[in-house]
Motif scaffolding. Structure first.
Motif, PDB file in Angstrom:
ATOM      1  N   ASP A  97     -91.699   8.842  46.167  1.00  0.00           N
ATOM      2  CA  ASP A  97     -92.466   7.641  46.517  1.00  0.00           C
ATOM      3  C   ASP A  97     -91.485   6.465  46.610  1.00  0.00           C
ATOM      4  O   ASP A  97     -90.866   6.073  45.620  1.00  0.00           O
ATOM      5  N   LEU A  98     -91.333   5.909  47.826  1.00  0.00           N
ATOM      6  CA  LEU A  98     -90.363   4.840  48.052  1.00  0.00           C
ATOM      7  C   LEU A  98     -90.908   3.458  47.703  1.00  0.00           C
ATOM      8  O   LEU A  98     -90.138   2.499  47.617  1.00  0.00           O
ATOM      9  N   ASN A  99     -92.228   3.360  47.559  1.00  0.00           N
ATOM     10  CA  ASN A  99     -92.832   2.078  47.178  1.00  0.00           C
ATOM     11  C   ASN A  99     -92.359   0.926  48.071  1.00  0.00           C
ATOM     12  O   ASN A  99     -92.012  -0.154  47.596  1.00  0.00           O
ATOM     13  N   GLY A 100     -92.327   1.176  49.377  1.00  0.00           N
ATOM     14  CA  GLY A 100     -92.003   0.118  50.326  1.00  0.00           C
ATOM     15  C   GLY A 100     -90.535  -0.095  50.616  1.00  0.00           C
ATOM     16  O   GLY A 100     -90.175  -1.005  51.375  1.00  0.00           O
ATOM     17  N   LEU A 101     -89.648   0.734  50.048  1.00  0.00           N
ATOM     18  CA  LEU A 101     -88.230   0.613  50.365  1.00  0.00           C
ATOM     19  C   LEU A 101     -87.975   0.957  51.832  1.00  0.00           C
ATOM     20  O   LEU A 101     -88.741   1.688  52.457  1.00  0.00           O
ATOM     21  N   ALA A 102     -86.886   0.437  52.370  1.00  0.00           N
ATOM     22  CA  ALA A 102     -86.559   0.655  53.779  1.00  0.00           C
ATOM     23  C   ALA A 102     -86.044   2.074  54.007  1.00  0.00           C
ATOM     24  O   ALA A 102     -85.304   2.634  53.188  1.00  0.00           O
ATOM     25  N   ASN A 144     -94.551   6.369  51.676  1.00  0.00           N
ATOM     26  CA  ASN A 144     -94.712   4.915  51.484  1.00  0.00           C
ATOM     27  C   ASN A 144     -93.432   4.145  51.759  1.00  0.00           C
ATOM     28  O   ASN A 144     -93.080   3.200  51.062  1.00  0.00           O
ATOM     29  N   GLY A 145     -92.710   4.557  52.809  1.00  0.00           N
ATOM     30  CA  GLY A 145     -91.501   3.844  53.192  1.00  0.00           C
ATOM     31  C   GLY A 145     -91.770   2.828  54.284  1.00  0.00           C
ATOM     32  O   GLY A 145     -92.815   2.852  54.950  1.00  0.00           O
ATOM     33  N   LEU A 146     -90.824   1.904  54.475  1.00  0.00           N
ATOM     34  CA  LEU A 146     -90.881   0.933  55.566  1.00  0.00           C
ATOM     35  C   LEU A 146     -89.836   1.384  56.583  1.00  0.00           C
ATOM     36  O   LEU A 146     -88.634   1.307  56.332  1.00  0.00           O
ATOM     37  N   ILE A 147     -90.295   1.881  57.732  1.00  0.00           N
ATOM     38  CA  ILE A 147     -89.438   2.575  58.682  1.00  0.00           C
ATOM     39  C   ILE A 147     -88.776   1.595  59.645  1.00  0.00           C
ATOM     40  O   ILE A 147     -89.454   0.861  60.373  1.00  0.00           O
TER      41      ILE A 147
END
Length: 394
Positions: free
Chosen positions: A67-72, A28-31
Motif C-alpha cells: 500500500d503506497l498511500n499516495g506515494l508517486a 493506492n499510488g499516484l501514477i
C-alpha cells in the motif's frame, strides 16, 4: 487409473485456483506515466519482469501487496548521458543510479567503448584509473553483449561516438578526413547501428571529436538515419559561439534527415546567459520547420568536465597526452600562461578527480585555494597540477 487421473485433474484445478493473479500489486499510488499528463491514482500489478496491469486492481490477488498511500509511482528514469561505461564493468549492480530510480543508462557521449583498433585496445588497457578491467571486446556491440553476459542491474544503450570513429580511421590529427577515411567511418557507423547502437554522437568541445567539420558529421549522421537512429551532440560551443553551435546541429538534422538532440543545453558563463533565450528560440523554430530537434538539461547550476578545457585550443590539440607534453615543455610555458583566459573564475572551479594519490588531498578544493596553498597563480597551479597528475583532472 481413471480415478487417479481424475484426482490429479481436480488437484491441479484446486492448486491453480490458489495461485495469485500477480507477483506484486502496488496499490493506492499516484501514477506519473512519463507522458507529461497530470498524475492519477491507480494500482500497478507486476508479473515476473513486466508491468502487467494498471488501474483499479482491488479484485485481484498478488503474492505481495504494497500500500503506497499516495506515494508517486513512475517508470524507470533514463540517464541520457551516462559515464557508467567502466563503472558497470567493476560493479554491475549500478547502485549509484538504480537507487535513484534510473533503469536505463545511455552511454557514448562523443566517444564509445567501440569500435576499437588494436592500438586503441592497448591504450584502453593501459590508461585506466582506479577501476581495472580487461578489454575483451572490439566492436560496440561486443561491449554491450559483454556487459549483458557479465550481469548488470540496469538496461543499457549506447551511441557510437564520432571521436572514437575518428581515432579508428584518422587518429588524433586535427585535419579533414580523406574520402577513404570517411568511407571507413561510415562503414563503422553502419556496423554499430546493426549491432544495436541508437545513433551517432559527437562531443565537439573535445579532441578528436571536434576535428570533424559539419559536412563530415552530416555524412555520418546520414548512415545512422537509415537505421532510424539519432544524432546527439555536446555542441561545439556553450559560450561565445553557442548560437552558431546550435545552428550547426540544426543543419546536420536538416541535411541528414535525422532527429537531433543537444546534450545538456546551457549558456556556460554568466556573460553568455543572455544567449539562452535565443538558443531556445532556434530549437523551437527548427521544430516548427518539422525537424525533430530536442534538448536535455540538468537541473543544477554546475557542470563537470576536465580542467584542461581552460587551456588555449592549440594546447589541447591531439588529445590529453599531447596536451600534457606541451604543458611540460618549459619553452612553451610563458606563451601558454599569457593565453590562458579562464571562462569560469578559479574560485568556481572545484577539483574532484585525480589519478595521483598524493594530489588527492586537494579533492573538493577550489582552484584558487589550491593555488594559494601552492604559492602560485591559478594558471600556474593548473598547469603544474595537470602535468603532475598526468591527466586532464576532473
Amino acid at each position: 487409473m481413471k480415478n487417479l487421473l481424475l484426482f490429479l485433474t481436480i488437484l491441479l484445478a484446486v492448486a491453480s485456483c490458489d495461485q495469485p493473479d500477480y507477483d506484486t500489486i502496488l496499490k493506492n499510488g499516484l501514477i506519473y506515466d512519463g507522458s507529461g499528463d497530470k498524475p492519477y491514482k491507480a494500482d500497478v500489478a507486476i508479473k515476473a519482469d513486466t508491468v502487467a496491469a494498471i488501474g483499479d486492481l482491488s479484485e485481484f490477488t498478488a503474492t505481495e501487496i504494497i500500500d503506497l498511500n499516495g506515494l508517486a509511482v513512475a517508470p524507470g528514469f533514463i540517464n541520457m548521458l551516462s559515464w557508467a561505461n567502466t563503472a558497470l564493468l567493476e560493479d554491475g549492480r549500478s547502485q549509484g543510479d538504480i537507487r535513484q530510480g534510473v533503469t536505463l543508462e545511455v552511454l557514448g557521449e562523443g566517444s564509445s567503448m567501440g569500435p576499437l583498433t588494436d592500438s586503441m585496445k592497448l591504450d584502453m588497457s593501459t590508461d585506466q584509473g582506479d577501476i581495472k578491467y580487461e578489454v575483451k571486446w572490439t566492436t560496440l556491440g561486443e561491449y554491450l553483449q559483454y556487459l549483458e553476459e557479465k550481469g548488470i542491474s540496469t538496461n543499457v544503450a549506447s551511441f557510437v561516438g564520432n571521436g572514437t570513429l575518428r581515432r579508428y580511421a584518422v587518429g588524433n590529427e586535427n585535419r579533414k578526413a580523406t574520402p577513404e577515411e570517411l568511407d571507413v567511418m561510415k562503414g563503422l557507423v553502419k556496423q554499430a547501428m546493426e549491432e544495436g547502437a541508437v545513433g551517432i554522437s559527437s562531443s565537439l568541445l573535445y579532441a578528436p571529436s571536434g576535428y570533424a567539420d559539419t559536412q563530415e558529421l552530416v555524412e555520418l549522421a546520414k548512415v545512422a538515419s537509415e537505421y532510424d537512429g539519432m544524432y546527439i551532440s555536446h555542441i561545439r560551443s556553450e559560450g561565445s559561439e553557442l548560437l552558431e553551435a546550435i545552428n550547426e546541429l540544426i543543419t546536420i538534422s536538416r541535411e541528414a534527415n535525422i532527429a537531433a538532440e543537444v546534450y545538456h543545453l546551457k549558456a556556460s558563463g554568466q556573460e553568455y546567459w543572455n544567449k539562452l533565450d535565443t538558443a531556445i528560440m532556434l530549437i523551437e523554430d527548427a521544430r516548427k520547420e518539422g525537424l525533430l530537434v530536442t534538448a536535455d538539461i540538468y537541473t543544477y547550476p554546475a557542470s563537470s568536465t576536465g580542467l584542461h578545457v581552460q587551456l588555449p585550443d592549440w594546447v589541447r590539440e591531439e588529445g590529453v597526452e599531447a596536451t600534457i607534453k606541451r604543458l611540460a615543455d618549459s619553452t612553451l610555458r610563458e606563451r601558454i600562461l599569457s593565453e590562458i583566459k579562464f571562462t569560469n573564475p578559479p574560485s568556481s572551479i572545484m577539483l574532484v578527480g585525480f589519478k595521483n594519490e598524493e594530489l588527492r588531498k586537494y579533492t573538493g578544493m577550489r582552484l584558487d585555494a589550491v593555488a594559494e596553498e601552492l604559492g602560485k597563480t591559478p594558471a600556474e597551479a593548473m598547469i603544474d597540477l595537470i602535468v603532475e597528475d598526468d591527466s586532464r583532472i576532473q
